[in-house]
Design a protein around this motif. Structure first.
Motif: not given
Length: 146
Positions: A101-102, A105-106, A110-113, A116, A119-120
């Motif tokens: 998932m991480t 997303s990256w 998606f660039r908001r750690p 991420i 959510g994970t």
């Protein structure tokens, strides 16, 4: 193929799958009543959403469907899913899912750690609570398993 005919085709498939789930859950043994109830819930939800998709009006029926809008993202998602499937048996379901998932997303931009990771964690916590804790579904433990 137009968007409205594609929607109707997939909606009919969803209704068929919901019917198959419903009929399959009827044959569950009595000791699996909770699992059957969950399958009935999934079948009902799928049927309702498929019916909505079947009945909705699309604004432009002449528009054609593009199956893959971004070949790069599609390829990255396919490669990530293949890696996830292979990695799950080695390191276990939850570590592999968190990594999948991480990374996906990256890769998809998606660039908001913080979001991420949050959510994970929320998704995997929900999966653990519902499936492992309440339903007792065994998940692959990988190198941490017995």
């Amino acid at each position: 193929m137009t968007r409205s005919s594609t929607n109707r085709l997939f909606a009919a498939g969803g209704l068929g799958l919901a019917a198959a789930l419903f009929l399959g859950a009827n044959s569950f043994p009595d000791r699996a009543a909770d699992a059957a109830r969950y399958i009935f819930f999934l079948a009902g939800t799928l049927a309702a959403l498929s019916l909505i998709l079947f009945l909705q009006n699309t604004p432009s029926p002449d528009s054609h469907v593009r199956w893959i809008r971004s070949p790069k993202n599609f390829t990255m998602a396919l490669a990530s899913m293949a890696g996830y499937g292979i990695l799950t048996s080695f390191i276990g379901f939850f570590p592999a899912s968190a990594l999948f998932m991480t990374v996906l997303s990256w890769l998809l931009g998606f660039r908001r750690p913080v979001f991420i990771i949050l959510g994970t964690g929320l998704i995997l916590g929900f999966v653990w609570l519902v499936f492992v804790h309440f339903l007792g579904v065994p998940v692959p433990m990988g190198i941490w398993g017995e």
